[in-house]
Scaffold this motif. Sequence first.
Motif, short mmCIF file in Angstrom:
data_model
loop_
_atom_site.label_atom_id
_atom_site.label_comp_id
_atom_site.label_asym_id
_atom_site.label_seq_id
_atom_site.Cartn_x
_atom_site.Cartn_y
_atom_site.Cartn_z
N LYS A 1 -3.80 -9.42 8.45
CA LYS A 1 -2.96 -8.25 8.23
C LYS A 1 -1.86 -8.13 9.27
CE LYS A 1 -3.13 -3.26 7.44
NZ LYS A 1 -4.01 -2.06 7.31
N GLY A 2 -2.20 -8.40 10.52
CA GLY A 2 -1.22 -8.30 11.59
C GLY A 2 -0.12 -9.34 11.45
N LYS A 3 -0.46 -10.55 11.00
CA LYS A 3 0.53 -11.62 10.83
C LYS A 3 1.38 -11.42 9.57
CE LYS A 3 -0.41 -14.19 14.41
NZ LYS A 3 0.63 -14.54 15.42
N PHE A 4 0.94 -10.56 8.68
CA PHE A 4 1.68 -10.32 7.44
C PHE A 4 3.01 -9.63 7.71
CE2 PHE A 4 2.53 -7.98 3.44
CZ PHE A 4 2.49 -9.05 2.55
N CYS B 1 6.17 -11.07 6.52
CA CYS B 1 6.45 -11.07 5.07
C CYS B 1 6.96 -9.72 4.58
CB CYS B 1 5.18 -11.42 4.30
SG CYS B 1 4.27 -12.85 4.94
N LEU B 2 6.98 -8.72 5.46
CA LEU B 2 7.29 -7.36 5.04
C LEU B 2 8.72 -7.22 4.51
CD1 LEU B 2 5.63 -5.25 7.91
CD2 LEU B 2 4.69 -5.89 5.68
N ALA B 3 9.65 -7.97 5.05
CA ALA B 3 11.05 -7.79 4.68
C ALA B 3 11.27 -8.01 3.19
CB ALA B 3 11.93 -8.75 5.48
N CYS B 4 10.52 -8.90 2.59
CA CYS B 4 10.67 -9.19 1.16
C CYS B 4 9.60 -8.49 0.31
CB CYS B 4 10.62 -10.69 0.91
SG CYS B 4 12.01 -11.61 1.63
N HIS B 5 8.35 -8.59 0.75
CA HIS B 5 7.25 -8.13 -0.09
C HIS B 5 6.82 -6.69 0.18
CE1 HIS B 5 6.55 -12.10 -1.83
NE2 HIS B 5 6.71 -12.60 -0.62
N GLY B 6 7.35 -6.07 1.23
CA GLY B 6 7.02 -4.68 1.52
C GLY B 6 5.69 -4.52 2.23
N ALA B 7 5.48 -3.32 2.77
CA ALA B 7 4.28 -3.07 3.56
C ALA B 7 3.01 -3.22 2.75
CB ALA B 7 4.36 -1.66 4.17
N GLY B 8 3.04 -2.81 1.50
CA GLY B 8 1.84 -2.93 0.66
C GLY B 8 1.81 -4.21 -0.16
N GLY B 9 2.80 -5.08 0.05
CA GLY B 9 2.86 -6.33 -0.69
C GLY B 9 3.25 -6.17 -2.14
N THR B 10 3.87 -5.02 -2.48
CA THR B 10 4.20 -4.74 -3.88
C THR B 10 5.51 -5.39 -4.32
OG1 THR B 10 5.21 -2.66 -3.16
CG2 THR B 10 2.93 -2.58 -3.92
N GLY B 11 6.19 -6.12 -3.43
CA GLY B 11 7.37 -6.88 -3.82
C GLY B 11 8.63 -6.07 -3.89
N ASN B 12 9.70 -6.73 -4.31
CA ASN B 12 11.01 -6.11 -4.40
C ASN B 12 11.78 -6.79 -5.53
OD1 ASN B 12 13.66 -5.20 -4.07
ND2 ASN B 12 13.52 -5.16 -1.83
N GLN B 13 11.97 -6.10 -6.63
CA GLN B 13 12.64 -6.70 -7.79
C GLN B 13 14.11 -6.98 -7.51
OE1 GLN B 13 11.85 -4.18 -11.18
NE2 GLN B 13 9.81 -5.04 -11.48
N ALA B 14 14.72 -6.26 -6.61
CA ALA B 14 16.12 -6.52 -6.27
C ALA B 14 16.29 -7.89 -5.63
CB ALA B 14 16.65 -5.43 -5.35
N LEU B 15 15.24 -8.34 -4.93
CA LEU B 15 15.26 -9.65 -4.29
C LEU B 15 14.56 -10.72 -5.12
CD1 LEU B 15 14.35 -8.57 -0.63
CD2 LEU B 15 16.63 -9.07 -1.54
N GLY B 16 13.84 -10.29 -6.14
CA GLY B 16 13.02 -11.24 -6.89
C GLY B 16 11.75 -11.60 -6.17
N HIS C 1 -5.76 -15.00 2.98
CA HIS C 1 -6.91 -14.16 2.58
C HIS C 1 -6.51 -12.69 2.57
CE1 HIS C 1 -10.39 -16.88 2.22
NE2 HIS C 1 -9.66 -17.69 2.98
N TYR C 2 -5.60 -12.29 3.45
CA TYR C 2 -5.13 -10.91 3.40
C TYR C 2 -4.34 -10.66 2.11
CZ TYR C 2 -2.43 -6.71 4.34
OH TYR C 2 -1.86 -5.46 4.25
N VAL C 3 -3.54 -11.63 1.72
CA VAL C 3 -2.79 -11.51 0.46
C VAL C 3 -3.76 -11.40 -0.71
CG1 VAL C 3 -1.27 -12.73 -1.12
CG2 VAL C 3 -0.72 -12.67 1.32
N LEU C 4 -4.83 -12.18 -0.70
CA LEU C 4 -5.84 -12.08 -1.76
C LEU C 4 -6.48 -10.69 -1.77
CD1 LEU C 4 -7.66 -15.55 -1.57
CD2 LEU C 4 -6.32 -14.65 -3.49
N SER C 5 -6.70 -10.14 -0.59
CA SER C 5 -7.35 -8.82 -0.53
C SER C 5 -6.46 -7.72 -1.10
CB SER C 5 -7.71 -8.50 0.93
OG SER C 5 -6.54 -8.20 1.70
N LEU C 6 -5.14 -7.92 -1.08
CA LEU C 6 -4.23 -6.90 -1.61
C LEU C 6 -4.46 -6.63 -3.09
CD1 LEU C 6 -0.88 -7.96 0.13
CD2 LEU C 6 -2.33 -6.01 0.70
N SER C 7 -4.91 -7.66 -3.82
CA SER C 7 -5.16 -7.50 -5.25
C SER C 7 -6.64 -7.30 -5.54
CB SER C 7 -4.66 -8.73 -6.00
OG SER C 7 -5.30 -9.90 -5.52
#
Length: 308
Positions: free
Chosen positions: A230-233, A236-251, A210-216
């Motif tokens: 949000k606290g458990k997210f 996921c930060l290492a790949c998707h970043g703090a704002g969940g905007t992702g990382n194209q270098a990692l896909g 539900h936190y991931v859904l709230s990001l969009s």
Amino acid sequence: MSDFTSEFWNLYIAVLTVLGILGCGVLLFTQSVHKVSAADAAAGKGVGTTGHVWDDDLTELNTPMPRWWMWLFYLTIVFGAAYLFLYPGLGTYAGKLGWRSAGQYQQELAKADEAYGPLFDKYRRQDLKAVAADPQARAMGERLFLTYCAQCHGSDARGNKGFPNLADRDWLHGGTPEAIKQTIMQGRHGVMPPMGAAIGSDKDVENVAHYVLSLSGSNAADPIKSVFGKGKFTACLACHGAGGTGNQALGAPNLADKTWLYGGSADTIMETIRKGRDNTMPAFGDFLGEGKVHVLSAYVWGLSNDTR
């Protein structure tokens, strides 16, 4: 899998094929032993019946097949035997002529490369954006796309579940012409590992979804569950970043937009978190060659960009 690659199946196919041809020959021979002349057939002599009678006197006779028809069947058997001697058909036997469909394909491919190779080489020396603006190159790229890419991404390039939409501007590995060409040439392998254990309990997984859904900004996101998620997210930060905007270098995909590769429902996101995802885009560089990939890359880039 070894059960289907053992020598037994080679012998099985060969023996079954030979027995089938011999069986047809025996059947024809047994049906040609009994001969009835036209005069005897007309007089009803030497002709049996099938036992079927209609309208009191309409009897179905059991007469032999016409000789010309039977000889056609014999010729078919001879043709089949000659074909199996010359061409593949008996298990792994390659045939006397050594013909292979792969070899014929390679010959046709070589002729096509000889005829069209210079044209692809001309475009290969041009900038990708310039190629995308060329009407002839776009038409060539479209035909390549429909032949090699439409099976996964659709004829309209808008993708399907698990296969990215190439007609928008959402890219896992970058949407520049060069990045697209690299993807087609070398392929991609994207892995999202199962993260359920790292996040915690099933309730924690639900909260993170539900936190991931709230990001969009999704209306389906439960605000209370989002706060706890949000606290458990942080897992996921290492790949998707703090704002969940992702990382194209990692896909790693951007979770803050409304583009979903497998669907954007809470249940689907929870399934992804628990089980992970594993996607492979095959490499086409060796198969198509750089010239064709160059034209194809320009076409794909032009699907979501102004080519004027």
